[in-house]
Design an enzyme around this catalytic site. Structure first.
Site, PDB file in Angstrom:
ATOM      1  N   ARG B  61      16.725  33.649  10.639  1.00 36.07           N
ATOM      2  CA  ARG B  61      16.537  34.604  11.747  1.00 36.07           C
ATOM      3  C   ARG B  61      17.752  34.838  12.624  1.00 36.07           C
ATOM      4  O   ARG B  61      17.713  35.696  13.485  1.00 36.07           O
ATOM      5  CB  ARG B  61      15.361  34.186  12.647  1.00 36.07           C
ATOM      6  CG  ARG B  61      14.031  34.076  11.923  1.00 36.07           C
ATOM      7  CD  ARG B  61      13.510  35.426  11.495  1.00 36.07           C
ATOM      8  NE  ARG B  61      12.153  35.318  10.958  1.00 36.07           N
ATOM      9  CZ  ARG B  61      11.741  35.946   9.857  1.00 36.07           C
ATOM     10  NH1 ARG B  61      12.572  36.718   9.180  1.00 36.07           N
ATOM     11  NH2 ARG B  61      10.498  35.820   9.444  1.00 36.07           N
ATOM     12  N   ASP B 304      10.292  30.484   1.252  1.00 34.28           N
ATOM     13  CA  ASP B 304      10.063  31.719   2.032  1.00 34.28           C
ATOM     14  C   ASP B 304       9.689  31.358   3.481  1.00 34.28           C
ATOM     15  O   ASP B 304       8.820  31.976   4.094  1.00 34.28           O
ATOM     16  CB  ASP B 304       8.996  32.611   1.402  1.00 34.28           C
ATOM     17  CG  ASP B 304       9.037  34.044   1.965  1.00 34.28           C
ATOM     18  OD1 ASP B 304       9.932  34.337   2.777  1.00 34.28           O
ATOM     19  OD2 ASP B 304       8.157  34.845   1.590  1.00 34.28           O
TER      20      ASP B 304
END
Lengths: 330, 436
Positions: B61, B304
Site C-alpha cells: 500500500r 494476496d
C-alpha cells in the site's frame, strides 16, 4: 420477533401470526377514528437511502395509526458516493432514541448489517434492500392472497389459515427482484406452490435451490390454472446496457399480461402487482384495471401488514390491548 | 554478526539436525554446528525448519495508502508470518509503473529491514490496460523487477497482453495476470451461484476467470513466453492450467490461503471482511484448488495480503473494499488445509511457499535449500501450537483478516533474514536505530 430482515427468517407460525395481527389491524381501520394508542411514545425512523414514496408513506401511515412518533430520514446517496456512512447514520439515529428503524437501501444486506453490526440497538425492519428482500411486500401479498383465495373468499379474513394448496405464478424480472425472492420464501413457508416465469436472462444463476418451479413460457403456466398471477415491474433500462431482452415489444409479447392472457385464467384467479406498474409493458391496462386485479387493495393491505409488523417488533409478546379492545383474534 | 545455533529442529519436516547461522549464511549443519560455543542457542526441538517464505503477491500500500499499511508495517507482518521476501504489488498511488517508483519501494523495504521487498512493476501505464509501462527500464533499475502485473485489474485487451508477454522475454520477466473478464464482472460482488442468487448480490461468475486464463495460456504458447496466473480460484481454472501444462505451455499458477480454506457460504452474514477479489468460491472449488496445489498444477501459494482501513470494511457490503490480509495467517492456513489433511508434507510447503515462488520471481538469494553455504533465510515453525487469530494482535496495520476468531494450527517461532533474526520466540526482534 426482534427484527424483520428476510421473509426466509419467518416460520409458518410466525407468518400466520403476522397475517392474523394484520387482520386485526385492518378491522380497526374501518372505524371512523383509525388511530390506536398502541405505540404511543415509541419512535419509528424511516431511513430511506432509495427513493420510494409509496413504501415510505405506507410505513409512515402504519406507524402513525399506531401513535408512534415518526421521523423520516431521506438519505439519498450513500457512503459509496459521498457523505455519511451507514454506520454513522445508524449511530446518530440510535443517539436520538429510535426504537425501530425501517430501512430501504440500494445495497443488498444493508438491513442485516444494521441489525447485526452493533451500530444500533433498535428493531430493524427491512423495507427493501437491493435485489435481496422486501419481506413486508411478501407479507402483504400473502395477506391479500389469503383474503381472496382461502376460506370463504371475497374479502373476509380466514384467521389462522395459511396458503396451503394455492398456486401462484410470479412473472417478470426475477433476477433483480427482491419482491420475488421474499415471495418465493414466504409463499412456500405458507404452503403455496410458486412458479417463476421469466425469460432465461432474468432468472438468476443458482435459482435451482429455490423452493419454486421455473418456466420460460407464460402461456404454458397460465394453462396450469394458477390461483394468482403476480406481475413484477420490468425496468426499461434492463434492455439497454445489460441487454436482458431485445425490445420492450418482444418482452410484452412473451411475458406481458394482456386481455387475451387474462381470459385464460380460472374465474377465481386474481392479478397482483407490487407497483408501480409499467402499463403497456408487463401489464396492459385491461389487466391492470380488471375486476380480478387487486393491485389497489394490495396497497391498502400494506398499511395493515406494516402496522402488524411494527406492533410485533415493538410491542413484543404483549397482548394487543389497543384502544383497550382489539384482541389478537378480533 | 551474532551467530545462532538452531538446535534439534526437523529440516523441512525430515531429518533432525542442528543448524548454525553465521555471517548471513548457513555455516554448518549437523554435529559440527555446535562447535561454535559462542552462538546463541535457539531451541528447535519439535519444530520444523523451513527456508524463509517468499510471497509473490503482497499489497504493501505504500506509497499512497499508508492509512492501510506501510512498507514498514507490512514487512513486520511478513516477518511474523515467516516470510523473508515479499513482492510488493504495483497498484500503489502513484502506480509502480516507472523505475522511480519501484526503486522507491525497493529502498523503503531495504531501509525497513524486515524482509526483502521485491517491487512488482505495472504491465501498463497507470494500470489502465492500454499502453505498456516501461518494463525494460524497471527491469534494469536498482529494483531489478522481474514480475509484472496490473493486479487488481486484468490486462484484458488481448493485444496488450500478447505484447507484454512477448516484450518481457528480453529480460526474463513474467507477466502475472489477474484473470477477470471485466464486462462479465462489471457490478460483481461475490461468487455467482446458489448463495448469490439468494443474497441478491451481483455475481462474479467462474467463467470470467476461466475465459481469461484459457486465452492467456494460448497466447503464452503462441509467443513462447512464460505466464503466471494469480489467485486462481475455480475448479475450471485448475483444469485449464492442468491442460496447459500438459501441452508444455510455460505457465505457473498461484492459489491464496483464503481460496484454500473459505467458501462463499461465509458471505451470508454480509460481513465485508469476507469480500475479496476473486471472490470466495464453493466448497467444490476449494477442493479442486487443494487438489491442484497437491498435484503440482498450482505451483505456489501467494497471500494476496490486501490491507484496508477500517472504514472500508465497516459498512454495507456493496460499499466495502475487496481484499483481506494474509501474511500472518498464510502458513497456518496451508498447514490446516494441506498438511493436516495429509495432502502435503512440509517439504511440499517449502516448495510452494519458498522454492518455487523464488524461481518464478527470479530471486537468486531466496528460496534456497537449507544447506551449508546458502543464504540464511530461514523460518522455524511450531506445528503443534494452536492459536486463535486476533486481528488486534497482528503487526499489519489493518484488521481485515477473515480468520478472526478462528483457531488455526502452527506458529512461526523464529525468522532469519540473511542471518539476522527478525522474529525470535514468536515476537519481532526490534533493532536499535530502526524506525518506522
Amino acid at each position: 420477533m426482534k427484527h424483520l430482515l428476510s421473509a426466509g427468517d419467518l416460520d409458518r407460525a410466525q407468518a400466520v401470526t403476522i397475517l392474523d395481527t394484520a387482520a386485526a389491524m385492518a378491522a380497526t381501520q374501518e372505524r371512523q377514528i383509525k388511530k390506536l394508542p398502541t405505540l404511543r411514545g415509541r419512535t419509528v425512523v424511516n431511513l430511506f437511502f432509495e427513493d420510494s414514496t409509496r413504501t415510505r408513506i405506507s410505513f409512515e401511515t402504519a406507524a402513525k395509526r399506531l401513535s408512534a412518533d415518526v421521523i423520516n430520514f431521506s438519505a439519498k446517496g450513500s457512503s459509496v458516493s459521498k457523505g455519511e456512512s451507514l454506520k454513522d447514520t445508524a449511530q446518530t439515529l440510535q443517539a436520538m432514541g429510535a426504537d425501530a428503524v425501517v430501512i430501504r437501501h440500494h445495497a443488498s444486506g444493508a438491513p442485516h448489517r444494521l441489525a447485526h453490526a452493533g451500530w444500533t440497538a433498535g428493531a430493524v425492519v427491512n423495507a427493501g434492500d437491493g435485489t435481496h428482500q422486501h419481506p413486508t411486500q411478501a407479507l402483504l401479498d400473502a395477506y391479500t392472497l389469503r383474503r381472496h383465495l382461502v376460506g370463504l373468499r371475497g374479502g373476509t379474513d380466514p384467521v389462522g389459515h395459511d396458503l396451503a394448496g394455492l398456486h401462484v405464478a410470479i412473472v417478470g424480472d426475477v433476477l433483480h427482484s427482491r419482491v420475488a425472492r421474499s415471495n418465493v420464501q414466504l409463499l412456500h413457508t405458507l404452503g403455496a406452490r410458486v412458479t417463476l416465469v421469466a425469460p432465461p436472462t432474468l432468472v438468476p444463476v443458482g435459482v435451482e435451490s429455490w423452493t419454486a418451479d421455473v418456466s420460460y413460457h407464460l402461456d404454458d403456466v397460465l394453462d396450469q390454472g394458477p390461483d394468482a398471477v403476480m406481475m413484477l415491474r420490468v425496468q426499461r433500462e434492463r434492455m439497454g446496457g445489460g441487454g436482458f431482452f431485445p425490445s420492450p415489444w418482444e418482452y410484452t409479447r412473451g411475458y406481458g399480461l394482456d386481455a387475451r392472457r387474462l381470459a385464460r385464467l380460472p374465474e377465481h384467479a386474481i392479478v397482483m402487482h407490487p407497483g408501480p406498474m409499467n402499463r403497456g409493458l408487463e401489464i396492459s391496462a385491461d389487466a391492470a384495471d380488471a375486476d380480478r386485479s387487486v393491485v389497489v387493495e394490495q396497497v391498502a393491505n400494506g398499511v395493515a401488514v406494516r402496522m402488524a409488523v411494527l406492533y410485533l417488533v415493538l410491542a413484543g409478546q404483549e397482548q394487543p390491548t389497543v384502544d383497550g379492545q382489539i384482541g389478537a383474534s378480533a | 554478526m551474532t551467530a545462532y545455533l538452531i538446535r534439534g529442529a526437523s529440516i523441512l519436516g525430515e531429518g533432525v539436525a542442528d543448524v548454525l547461522v553465521q555471517d548471513g549464511r548457513v555455516a554448518a549443519i549437523g554435529a559440527t554446528a555446535s562447535d561454535d560455543t559462542s552462538a546463541v542457542v535457539v531451541p528447535g526441538e519439535g519444530l520444523v525448519l523451513l527456508p524463509g517464505l517468499v510471497d509473490l503477491h503482497t499489497h504493501l500500500r505504500e506509497p499512497g495508502r499508508e492509512d492501510a499499511e506501510t512498507i514498514w508495517s507490512g514487512t513486520r507482518a511478513a516477518a511474523l508470518g515467516g516470510f523473508t521476501c515479499v513482492h510488493a504489488m504495483a497498484n500503489t498511488n502513484p502506480v509502480q509503473d516507472t523505475a522511480g517508483v519501484v526503486e522507491q519501494v525497493w529502498r523503503l523495504g531495504r531501509d525497513a529491514g524486515w524482509a526483502d521487498v521485491r517491487p512488482v512493476g505495472a504491465v501498463t501505464v497507470g494500470l489502465a490496460g492500454t499502453q505498456l509501462a516501461e518494463l525494460g527500464t524497471m527491469a534494469a533499475s536498482a529494483a531489478a523487477v522481474r514480475v509484472f502485473s496490473d493486479d487488481g485489474r486484468c490486462v484484458h485487451d488481448p493485444v496488450v497482453m500478447r505484447r507484454a508477454l512477448e516484450y518481457a522475454k528480453a529480460f526474463d520477466g513474467v507477466i502475472a495476470q489477474h484473470a477477470q473478464e471485466p464486462a462479465l464482472t462489471a457490478t460483481a460482488q461475490m461468487h455467482e451461484g446458489l448463495v448469490s442468487a439468494e443474497l441478491g448480490l451481483a455475481g462474479w461468475p467462474a467463467v470470467a476467470e476461466e475465459a481469461i486464463i484459457a486465452r492467456d495460456v494460448l497466447l503464452a504458447e503462441h509467443v513462447g513466453s512464460r505466464l503466471h496466473v494469480l489467485h486462481l480460484s475455480t475448479a475450471g481454472s485448475v483444469e485449464i492450467v492442468r491442460w496447459a501444462k500438459g501441452r508444455g505451455i510455460d505457465v505457473t499458477a498461484e492459489a491464496t490461503p483464503h481460496h484454500l480454506y473459505l467458501t462463499d457460504e461465509l458471505v451470508r452474514g454480509y460481513d465485508p471482511v469476507f469480500k475479496v477479489n476473486p471472490p470466495l468460491r464453493t466448497a467444490a472449488d476449494v477442493e479442486a484448488v487443494r487438489a491442484g496445489l497437491a498435484d503440482g498444477t498450482i505451483d505456489v501459494v501467494g497471500t494476496d495480503h490486501a490491507p484496508h482501513p477500517r472504514e472500508d470494511k465497516d459498512c454495507e457490503w456493496a460499499a466495502a473494499a475487496f481484499g483481506m490480509t494474509g501474511l500472518e495467517t498464510a502458513l497456518s492456513v496451508v498447514q490446516a488445509a494441506m498438511v493436516e489433511t495429509g495432502r502435503m508434507t512440509w517439504a511440499d510447503v517449502a516448495r510452494v511457499m519458498s522454492f518455487t515462488p523464488a524461481v518464478i520471481g527470479r530471486v537468486a538469494d531466496q528460496g534456497r535449500p537449507v544447506q551449508v553455504g546458502e543464504p540464511a533465510n530461514l523460518t522455524l515453525v511450531d506445528p503443534a501450537v494452536r492459536r486463535v487469530v486476533r486481528p488486534q494482535d497482528q503487526a499489519t496495520a489493518s484488521l481485515n483478516t477473515p480468520f478472526a476468531g478462528m483457531e488455526l494450527p502452527g506458529r512461526v517461532v523464529a525468522t532469519f533474514l540473511h542471518g539476522r533474526p527478525t522474529v525470535l520466540d514468536g515476537a519481532l526482534v526490534e533493532r536499535a536505530g530502526a524506525s518506522s
